[in-house]
Write an enzyme that holds these catalytic residues in place. Structure first.
Site, PDB file in Angstrom:
ATOM      1  N   GLU A  61      17.802   1.334   2.603  1.00 12.38           N
ATOM      2  CA  GLU A  61      17.398   2.385   1.672  1.00 12.38           C
ATOM      3  C   GLU A  61      16.676   3.532   2.380  1.00 12.38           C
ATOM      4  OE1 GLU A  61      17.289   0.043  -2.502  1.00 12.38           O
ATOM      5  OE2 GLU A  61      15.482  -0.207  -1.320  1.00 12.38           O
ATOM      6  N   CYS A  74      11.806   9.487   3.987  1.00 14.18           N
ATOM      7  CA  CYS A  74      11.322   8.192   4.478  1.00 14.18           C
ATOM      8  C   CYS A  74      12.545   7.360   4.874  1.00 14.18           C
ATOM      9  CB  CYS A  74      10.522   7.521   3.360  1.00 14.18           C
ATOM     10  SG  CYS A  74       9.931   5.875   3.794  1.00 14.18           S
ATOM     11  N   CYS A  81      13.334  -6.905   7.778  1.00 18.89           N
ATOM     12  CA  CYS A  81      12.185  -6.824   8.678  1.00 18.89           C
ATOM     13  C   CYS A  81      11.744  -8.238   9.024  1.00 18.89           C
ATOM     14  CB  CYS A  81      11.034  -6.077   8.012  1.00 18.89           C
ATOM     15  SG  CYS A  81       9.639  -5.740   9.124  1.00 18.89           S
ATOM     16  N   CYS A  85       4.991  -9.512   6.598  1.00 12.90           N
ATOM     17  CA  CYS A  85       3.730  -9.177   5.923  1.00 12.90           C
ATOM     18  C   CYS A  85       3.800  -9.713   4.485  1.00 12.90           C
ATOM     19  CB  CYS A  85       3.509  -7.662   5.930  1.00 12.90           C
ATOM     20  SG  CYS A  85       3.390  -7.014   7.621  1.00 12.90           S
ATOM     21  N   CYS A  88       4.770  -7.367   1.197  1.00 14.34           N
ATOM     22  CA  CYS A  88       5.837  -6.370   1.320  1.00 14.34           C
ATOM     23  C   CYS A  88       7.182  -6.935   0.881  1.00 14.34           C
ATOM     24  CB  CYS A  88       5.919  -5.880   2.763  1.00 14.34           C
ATOM     25  SG  CYS A  88       7.209  -4.645   3.026  1.00 14.34           S
ATOM     26  N   CYS A 315       6.135   2.677  -1.585  1.00 16.52           N
ATOM     27  CA  CYS A 315       5.802   1.923  -0.370  1.00 16.52           C
ATOM     28  C   CYS A 315       5.922   0.423  -0.629  1.00 16.52           C
ATOM     29  CB  CYS A 315       4.371   2.196   0.061  1.00 16.52           C
ATOM     30  SG  CYS A 315       3.983   3.911   0.285  1.00 16.52           S
TER      31      CYS A 315
HETATM   32  N1  SAH Z   1       6.798  -1.768   9.385  1.00 13.50           N
HETATM   33  C1  SAH Z   1       6.113  -0.505   9.463  1.00 13.50           C
HETATM   34  C2  SAH Z   1       6.782   0.557   8.621  1.00 13.50           C
HETATM   35  C3  SAH Z   1       6.677   0.336   7.117  1.00 13.50           C
HETATM   36  S1  SAH Z   1       5.685   1.592   6.478  1.00 13.50           S
HETATM   37  C4  SAH Z   1       4.654  -0.701   9.093  1.00 13.50           C
HETATM   38  O1  SAH Z   1       4.286  -1.801   8.710  1.00 13.50           O
HETATM   39  O2  SAH Z   1       3.861   0.206   9.226  1.00 13.50           O
HETATM   40  C5  SAH Z   1       5.430   1.079   4.855  1.00 13.50           C
HETATM   41  C6  SAH Z   1       3.959   1.037   4.490  1.00 13.50           C
HETATM   42  O3  SAH Z   1       3.823   0.503   3.164  1.00 13.50           O
HETATM   43  C7  SAH Z   1       3.192   0.104   5.408  1.00 13.50           C
HETATM   44  O4  SAH Z   1       1.898   0.581   5.612  1.00 13.50           O
HETATM   45  C8  SAH Z   1       3.165  -1.143   4.576  1.00 13.50           C
HETATM   46  O5  SAH Z   1       2.145  -2.027   4.979  1.00 13.50           O
HETATM   47  C9  SAH Z   1       2.954  -0.617   3.187  1.00 13.50           C
HETATM   48  N2  SAH Z   1       3.346  -1.566   2.148  1.00 13.50           N
HETATM   49  C10 SAH Z   1       4.124  -2.650   2.282  1.00 13.50           C
HETATM   50  N3  SAH Z   1       4.251  -3.300   1.114  1.00 13.50           N
HETATM   51  C11 SAH Z   1       3.556  -2.578   0.207  1.00 13.50           C
HETATM   52  C12 SAH Z   1       3.345  -2.716  -1.190  1.00 13.50           C
HETATM   53  N4  SAH Z   1       3.916  -3.707  -1.875  1.00 13.50           N
HETATM   54  N5  SAH Z   1       2.583  -1.799  -1.816  1.00 13.50           N
HETATM   55  C13 SAH Z   1       2.063  -0.760  -1.113  1.00 13.50           C
HETATM   56  N6  SAH Z   1       2.231  -0.574   0.209  1.00 13.50           N
HETATM   57  C14 SAH Z   1       2.971  -1.474   0.862  1.00 13.50           C
END
Ligand code: SAH
Length: 346
Positions: A61, A74, A81, A85, A88, A315
């Protein structure tokens, strides 16, 4: 490069100011392959999300977020991935593979075409309005885990014959792959965002498992080194606000002790829910209080406005279509992976 990136032309034969012979030669040695759009969704707030077909079964996406003073694209760097985490949606899908340089740059090419940002016929490419002013590697995937392909793609974004963006308008976000941050410091100059999410190792170990390998102190040392090397202004630290998990005043105070006096900005992201998550978003008042404690303690903190959540484009909500190869191979998720393995069925 101007034909491809500015004018959005994907056929060598149409590049009319190149000699016929050269155009024929190009067509024999190269191919301009454009990802196919499977679906497009538009949010009430103007955000647009495209699902792009990567092969028979995989989809990623890409999201466009318009704002009055800028337009941010974006983009994704991997199919799924592997960082795992806990909060996410992409992590839930598992990991399939890295995207190629062409698949990363192709997302920008397609968005340009869809947003009609290409220079229309008869208009000098340089005079075309900029609709995509910023590119963030904040979609699916961990960009530094696909270093080999992400760095050449970012060079195209910044090349004056490519998308000609300044280094402050291309942002790479990482969950904290420390050795690759040092490598990037030597090789490529872009803005760095780091997903911090916790002020201490015990909590970060739980939320961002790569922390067990590269704890906070090591990560921050790499960040300050990156800024020194690149002559950068500051690092943006992302901090997702999870109700009752990392949003207490003590967490804000501990964060301030960690970052006070450093070239750092905190970006607080209200948690975006997705099916199957056990987390909840912190109440608005808790997020504001958290920001105020940071600001009072000398750390610049802002709250990220949620965009596109009505189309699951916010995000952490990008899930695409991923068949997790690692888990399928281990046989642990073969049954649940099967039903979502066809793009048509989705
Ligand atoms: N893998 C990289 C790029 C992803 S950026 C990284 O971790 O930085 C996407 C951002 O959204 C990251 O900061 C991630 O931690 C955050 N994110 C992930 N899941 C989320 C959620 N459910 N709600 C809000 N932010 C989230």
């Amino acid at each position: 490069m101007k034909w491809i990136y500015r004018r959005g032309v994907a056929d060598f034969a149409a590049m009319s100011d190149l000699s016929q012979e050269f155009r024929r030669e190009l067509a024999t040695v190269a191919k301009i392959a454009v990802p196919e759009i499977v679906t497009e969704q538009r949010s009430a707030d103007g955000t647009r999300k495209w699902m792009l077909r990567m092969d028979e079964v995989q989809g990623i996406e890409t999201v466009y977020i318009p704002e009055p003073d800028r337009g941010t694209l974006c983009i994704s760097s991997q199919v799924g991935c592997a960082m795992d985490c806990s909060f996410c949606a992409t992590a839930q899908q598992g990991f399939n593979r890295n995207l190629s340089v062409a698949e990363i740059v192709g997302q920008v090419w397609l968005a340009h075409r869809e947003l009609e940002a290409c220079a229309p016929a008869g208009v000098a490419a340089a005079a075309a309005p900029r609709i995509i002013t910023n590119i963030v590697l904040m979609g699916m995937g961990e960009p530094l885990a696909n270093y080999r392909n992400v760095v050449p793609a970012m060079r195209v974004f910044m090349d004056d014959l490519g998308y000609d963006l300044s280094r402050r308008r291309v942002t790479l976000s990482t969950s904290g792959l420390v050795p690759q941050i040092y490598k990037l410091a030597e090789e490529c100059n872009v803005a760095l965002a780091v997903s911090l999410h916790a002020p201490n190792d015990a909590l970060r170990d739980e939320l961002v498992p790569i922390n067990r390998k590269h704890p906070i102190e090591e990560l921050l040392a790499a960040c300050w080194h990156y800024l020194d090397k690149q002559n950068g202004r500051s690092i943006t630290f992302e901090y997702v606000m999870l109700d009752g998990i990392n949003d207490e005043p003590e967490h804000a105070q501990a964060l301030a002790r960690l970052l006070r006096g450093r070239p750092a900005k905190l970006n607080l992201i209200p948690f975006n829910i997705f099916p199957g998550t056990r987390y909840r978003r912190s109440p608005a008042a808790a997020i504001v209080r958290f920001r105020d404690i940071l600001n009072e303690n000398g750390v610049i903190a802002t709250i990220r406005r949620t965009r596109g959540d009505d189309i699951d484009a916010a995000c952490g909500q990008l899930a695409g279509k991923v068949t997790d190869r690692t888990l399928v191979r281990l046989g642990t998720r073969a049954s649940s992976a099967a039903p979502r393995s066809s793009l048509e069925a989705g």
